[in-house]
Each structure stands twice: as structure tokens, then as C-alpha cells.
Design a protein around this motif. Structure first.
Motif, PDB file in Angstrom:
ATOM      1  N   TYR A  67      -2.999  -9.067  -8.247  1.00 17.71           N
ATOM      2  CA  TYR A  67      -3.610  -8.916  -9.274  1.00 17.71           C
ATOM      3  C   TYR A  67      -3.994  -7.358  -9.540  1.00 17.71           C
ATOM      4  CZ  TYR A  67      -5.082 -13.821  -8.387  1.00 17.71           C
ATOM      5  OH  TYR A  67      -4.924 -15.099  -7.934  1.00 17.71           O
ATOM      6  N   PRO A  68      -4.332  -6.864 -10.804  1.00 19.99           N
ATOM      7  CA  PRO A  68      -4.799  -5.609 -11.173  1.00 19.99           C
ATOM      8  C   PRO A  68      -6.070  -5.146 -10.519  1.00 19.99           C
ATOM      9  CG  PRO A  68      -4.114  -6.675 -13.220  1.00 19.99           C
ATOM     10  CD  PRO A  68      -4.263  -7.956 -12.035  1.00 19.99           C
ATOM     11  N   GLY A  69      -5.949  -3.907  -9.953  1.00 15.94           N
ATOM     12  CA  GLY A  69      -7.352  -3.356  -9.516  1.00 15.94           C
ATOM     13  C   GLY A  69      -7.134  -3.282  -7.796  1.00 15.94           C
ATOM     14  N   ARG A  70      -6.235  -3.751  -7.228  1.00 16.49           N
ATOM     15  CA  ARG A  70      -6.152  -3.643  -5.826  1.00 16.49           C
ATOM     16  C   ARG A  70      -4.951  -3.085  -5.288  1.00 16.49           C
ATOM     17  NH1 ARG A  70      -8.301  -9.050  -6.585  1.00 16.49           N
ATOM     18  NH2 ARG A  70      -8.652  -8.349  -8.509  1.00 16.49           N
ATOM     19  N   GLN A  71      -5.127  -2.445  -4.028  1.00 13.80           N
ATOM     20  CA  GLN A  71      -3.958  -1.739  -3.478  1.00 13.80           C
ATOM     21  C   GLN A  71      -3.193  -0.823  -4.278  1.00 13.80           C
ATOM     22  OE1 GLN A  71      -1.995  -5.226  -1.319  1.00 13.80           O
ATOM     23  NE2 GLN A  71      -3.246  -4.759   0.492  1.00 13.80           N
ATOM     24  N   GLU A  72      -1.762  -1.241  -4.520  1.00  9.88           N
ATOM     25  CA  GLU A  72      -1.053  -0.206  -5.108  1.00  9.88           C
ATOM     26  C   GLU A  72      -1.308  -0.310  -6.782  1.00  9.88           C
ATOM     27  OE1 GLU A  72       1.402  -4.093  -5.130  1.00  9.88           O
ATOM     28  OE2 GLU A  72       0.268  -2.843  -3.817  1.00  9.88           O
ATOM     29  N   ARG A  73      -2.174  -1.244  -7.170  1.00 15.93           N
ATOM     30  CA  ARG A  73      -2.676  -1.305  -8.475  1.00 15.93           C
ATOM     31  C   ARG A  73      -4.061  -1.106  -8.715  1.00 15.93           C
ATOM     32  NH1 ARG A  73      -0.736  -6.715 -11.453  1.00 15.93           N
ATOM     33  NH2 ARG A  73      -0.768  -5.470 -13.039  1.00 15.93           N
ATOM     34  N   ARG A  74      -4.546  -0.264  -7.775  1.00 15.13           N
ATOM     35  CA  ARG A  74      -6.076  -0.125  -7.879  1.00 15.13           C
ATOM     36  C   ARG A  74      -6.642   0.791  -9.024  1.00 15.13           C
ATOM     37  NH1 ARG A  74      -3.914   2.595  -3.631  1.00 15.13           N
ATOM     38  NH2 ARG A  74      -3.950   5.002  -3.348  1.00 15.13           N
ATOM     39  N   ALA A  75      -5.500   1.476  -9.743  1.00 20.06           N
ATOM     40  CA  ALA A  75      -5.939   2.259 -10.858  1.00 20.06           C
ATOM     41  C   ALA A  75      -6.003   1.343 -12.028  1.00 20.06           C
ATOM     42  CB  ALA A  75      -5.114   3.386 -11.035  1.00 20.06           C
ATOM     43  N   GLU A  76      -5.534   0.213 -12.031  1.00 20.27           N
ATOM     44  CA  GLU A  76      -5.683  -0.763 -13.293  1.00 20.27           C
ATOM     45  C   GLU A  76      -7.162  -1.376 -13.164  1.00 20.27           C
ATOM     46  OE1 GLU A  76      -2.095  -3.086 -13.753  1.00 20.27           O
ATOM     47  OE2 GLU A  76      -1.404  -2.084 -12.199  1.00 20.27           O
ATOM     48  N   GLN A  77      -7.466  -1.965 -14.177  1.00 17.59           N
ATOM     49  CA  GLN A  77      -8.877  -2.608 -14.398  1.00 17.59           C
ATOM     50  C   GLN A  77      -8.737  -4.031 -14.285  1.00 17.59           C
ATOM     51  OE1 GLN A  77     -12.211  -1.522 -15.268  1.00 17.59           O
ATOM     52  NE2 GLN A  77     -11.015   0.283 -15.050  1.00 17.59           N
ATOM     53  N   GLY A 168     -20.227  -4.239   9.142  1.00 17.13           N
ATOM     54  CA  GLY A 168     -20.080  -2.745   9.234  1.00 17.13           C
ATOM     55  C   GLY A 168     -18.753  -2.259   8.580  1.00 17.13           C
ATOM     56  N   VAL A 169     -18.005  -2.757   8.308  1.00 17.17           N
ATOM     57  CA  VAL A 169     -16.678  -2.305   7.658  1.00 17.17           C
ATOM     58  C   VAL A 169     -17.023  -1.816   6.310  1.00 17.17           C
ATOM     59  CG1 VAL A 169     -14.158  -2.793   6.451  1.00 17.17           C
ATOM     60  CG2 VAL A 169     -15.038  -3.789   8.773  1.00 17.17           C
ATOM     61  N   LEU A 170     -17.912  -2.296   5.664  1.00  9.27           N
ATOM     62  CA  LEU A 170     -18.109  -1.646   4.220  1.00  9.27           C
ATOM     63  C   LEU A 170     -19.380  -0.670   4.242  1.00  9.27           C
ATOM     64  CD1 LEU A 170     -17.313  -4.678   1.894  1.00  9.27           C
ATOM     65  CD2 LEU A 170     -15.852  -2.455   2.046  1.00  9.27           C
ATOM     66  N   ASP A 171     -19.796  -0.098   5.492  1.00 12.76           N
ATOM     67  CA  ASP A 171     -20.692   0.826   5.458  1.00 12.76           C
ATOM     68  C   ASP A 171     -20.149   2.498   4.836  1.00 12.76           C
ATOM     69  OD1 ASP A 171     -22.434  -1.143   6.674  1.00 12.76           O
ATOM     70  OD2 ASP A 171     -22.017  -0.250   8.696  1.00 12.76           O
ATOM     71  N   ASP A 172     -19.044   2.336   4.839  1.00 17.56           N
ATOM     72  CA  ASP A 172     -18.561   3.729   4.425  1.00 17.56           C
ATOM     73  C   ASP A 172     -18.602   3.568   2.709  1.00 17.56           C
ATOM     74  OD1 ASP A 172     -16.500   6.118   4.966  1.00 17.56           O
ATOM     75  OD2 ASP A 172     -15.652   4.901   3.327  1.00 17.56           O
ATOM     76  N   ARG A 176     -16.619   1.301  -0.217  1.00 18.39           N
ATOM     77  CA  ARG A 176     -17.404   0.467  -0.822  1.00 18.39           C
ATOM     78  C   ARG A 176     -17.045   0.882  -2.444  1.00 18.39           C
ATOM     79  NH1 ARG A 176     -23.592  -1.161   0.104  1.00 18.39           N
ATOM     80  NH2 ARG A 176     -23.437  -1.973   2.068  1.00 18.39           N
ATOM     81  N   ALA A 177     -16.840   1.997  -2.802  1.00 23.04           N
ATOM     82  CA  ALA A 177     -16.617   2.320  -4.417  1.00 23.04           C
ATOM     83  C   ALA A 177     -15.099   2.101  -4.408  1.00 23.04           C
ATOM     84  CB  ALA A 177     -16.548   3.940  -4.366  1.00 23.04           C
ATOM     85  N   MET A 178     -14.368   1.757  -3.417  1.00 19.91           N
ATOM     86  CA  MET A 178     -12.956   1.358  -3.887  1.00 19.91           C
ATOM     87  C   MET A 178     -12.921  -0.196  -4.057  1.00 19.91           C
ATOM     88  SD  MET A 178      -9.536   1.797  -1.688  1.00 19.91           S
ATOM     89  CE  MET A 178      -9.815   3.612  -1.740  1.00 19.91           C
ATOM     90  N   VAL A 179     -13.797  -0.949  -3.065  1.00 24.29           N
ATOM     91  CA  VAL A 179     -13.478  -2.293  -3.070  1.00 24.29           C
ATOM     92  C   VAL A 179     -14.508  -3.036  -3.933  1.00 24.29           C
ATOM     93  CG1 VAL A 179     -13.650  -4.479  -1.417  1.00 24.29           C
ATOM     94  CG2 VAL A 179     -12.679  -2.186  -0.723  1.00 24.29           C
TER      95      VAL A 179
END
Length: 266
Positions: A67-77, A168-172, A176-179
Motif C-alpha cells: 500500500y502507499p505510505g510504507r517502505q519504498e512507497r513511504r513518500a506517498e500518502q 521499546g522499538v518505537l521509542d525512537d 515514530r515519525a515514519m511509522v
């Protein structure tokens, strides 16, 4: 090796798909005779189906949706409406899929798969030969959560509760801003989705779940029976919401037996 159907006629080999940012093929299989389109969970990506793709027999080729928005498509809404996401997936798959094909959706992906199957049927096209709906209440069940409205800590807490993210994985903050925007958009799509009790597909449907899923009682999956006019079955595995992670060999065996039969014929 040339495969044959029960009459001795060579089984047709399905054409390879055209390149698309929506479709990931982790193990292309020139021998494949049925395609299994895999729909990710909320916040999930195509890579969540990497292990399953690699353990399926060569006769089944998995297409994992990105889907758009993740991994190599992270620039898409990312999509914030489930019907709009289903429309987009249908538009992508319609010219790509040759019969026979099946759908496997996990959590939110179950509902997206159901809606895409409905679109194929409404367009007068062939239904999936099987719909696997994993770790999700039936589409018409009343929506009980508003996770999309929580702050970031609340969203992370829900992800950790379901077991999809280790504590703890998403403490960074950068992570967080990406996921989290993608996760929030997916929950918005899921929590604002509505479905009539009478909405059905006409293909066989198997509902799968983990016996310790904190978001889903095993008895609830029986409600999927009301959403198909085809054969229906329930499979329960040990584990929580992400039971699939610990049961890939068993689930791939069930998929293979369902799609190919004991004799290996589609």
C-alpha cells in the motif's frame, strides 16, 4: 516439470504480472497455477508476507500488496478510507489477475480483501477461488474502537498490546515519525468503515484466528459465515493477533491443501 490436470491435459501456466509498485513477488514461480494475493494488516507492508511467500509450493505464487505510505512507497500518502483503498487495489488487480486466483488478508487486510472480492463480483468478473480472512471480526460487526484518536503513546501501546511491535522499538522519534502516520491512517480507514449485514461474496471463505488474540474472540470469527454464499470454514491456531508468525508452515499447508487439493489440482 510440466504439470497436468486430472484429465492429463497440461495445466496452464499463468502469465507474469506487469511491473507495479503495488505488487511484490518475493518468490516468482514460473510453474504457478494459482495466484494468492496477500493483503497486509494495519500499519503492515508487503514484507509481512515474505516468509509465507517463500514456503508456499511452486504451484502457488504469492503477490504481496504494498500500500502507499510504507517502505519504498513511504513518500506517498496513505489512504484514510477503506472503500477508496479497495477501489485502488481493484483497479490495479483487474488487468493483472488471470484465473484462478485467491485472496489472503490479515486483520485490516481481511476486510480490504473482502471488499476487493465484492468489486470483482459486481463487475461481472470471476470471483477468487477462495478468500482467507485472518484475525479480524466479520465486516458487519459494529466498530468498537477509536484508536485513531489516541495520541502517539496510545497508538504505540495498542501496537505493542497486539504483539506487532516489540516494546521499546518505537521509542525512537525518527522511527515514530515514519511509522505512526501510516498506522493512524490505516486505523482511520478501518474504524470509519461500515458494512451491511447482507453484504456477501460468492466464493468459499475460510476464517482464521489465533486462540489468544486480545482483539478477537474465537467465537466472533464464526460471523464471517454470514458474508459468503459459498462454502465456509474456521481454522484456529495457537497464538495471538499475529499467530501467523509462529504458524507459517501450518498455514501454508492449509492454503496449499485448500487451493490445490490433496492431488495438487486447482
Amino acid at each position: 516439470m510440466q504439470h497436468t490436470d486430472p484429465t492429463g491435459t497440461p495445466a496452464p501456466v499463468l502469465p507474469a504480472p506487469a511491473a507495479s509498485p503495488w505488487i511484490r513477488r518475493f518468490r516468482p514461480s514460473p510453474e504457478s497455477r494459482v495466484r494468492l494475493v496477500c493483503f497486509p494488516h494495519a500499519g503492515g507492508s508487503a514484507s509481512s508476507y515474505l516468509s509465507l511467500s517463500r514456503q508456499l509450493p511452486a504451484e502457488i505464487e504469492a503477490w504481496a500488496l504494498q500500500y502507499p505510505g510504507r517502505q519504498e512507497r513511504r513518500a506517498e500518502q496513505p489512504f484514510t478510507g477503506l472503500p477508496e483503498l479497495a477501489d485502488a487495489v481493484f483497479d490495479v488487480l483487474r488487468p493483472q489477475l488471470a484465473e484462478p486466483y485467491a485472496f489472503f488478508g490479515h486483520s485490516m487486510g481481511s476486510v480490504v480483501a473482502f471488499e476487493v472480492a465484492r468489486r470483482f463480483e459486481r463487475a461481472g468478473l470471476a470471483s477468487p477461488v477462495q478468500l482467507f480472512a485472518s484475525a479480524r471480526r466479520p465486516p458487519s460487526s459494529p466498530q468498537r474502537t477509536t484508536i485513531r484518536l489516541r495520541d502517539d503513546d496510545g497508538l504505540v501501546a495498542e501496537m505493542e498490546r497486539l504483539g506487532g511491535t516489540a516494546p521499546g522499538v518505537l521509542d525512537d522519534e525518527e522511527l515514530r515519525a515514519m511509522v505512526l502516520p501510516v498506522v493512524r491512517a490505516d486505523y482511520h480507514a478501518l474504524e470509519t468503515y461500515t458494512c451491511d449485514q447482507g453484504a456477501v461474496v460468492h466464493c468459499p471463505l475460510t476464517a482464521l484466528s489465533g486462540d489468544a488474540d486480545p482483539s478477537l474472540a474465537v467465537t466472533e470469527v464464526e460471523g464471517w459465515r454470514e458474508h459468503t454464499t459459498g462454502a465456509f470454514g474456521v481454522s484456529v491456531y495457537s497464538g495471538g493477533h499475529f499467530y501467523l508468525d509462529g504458524n507459517v508452515p501450518a498455514v501454508t499447508r492449509e492454503i496449499a491443501t485448500t487451493l490445490l487439493g490433496p492431488s495438487g489440482a486447482v
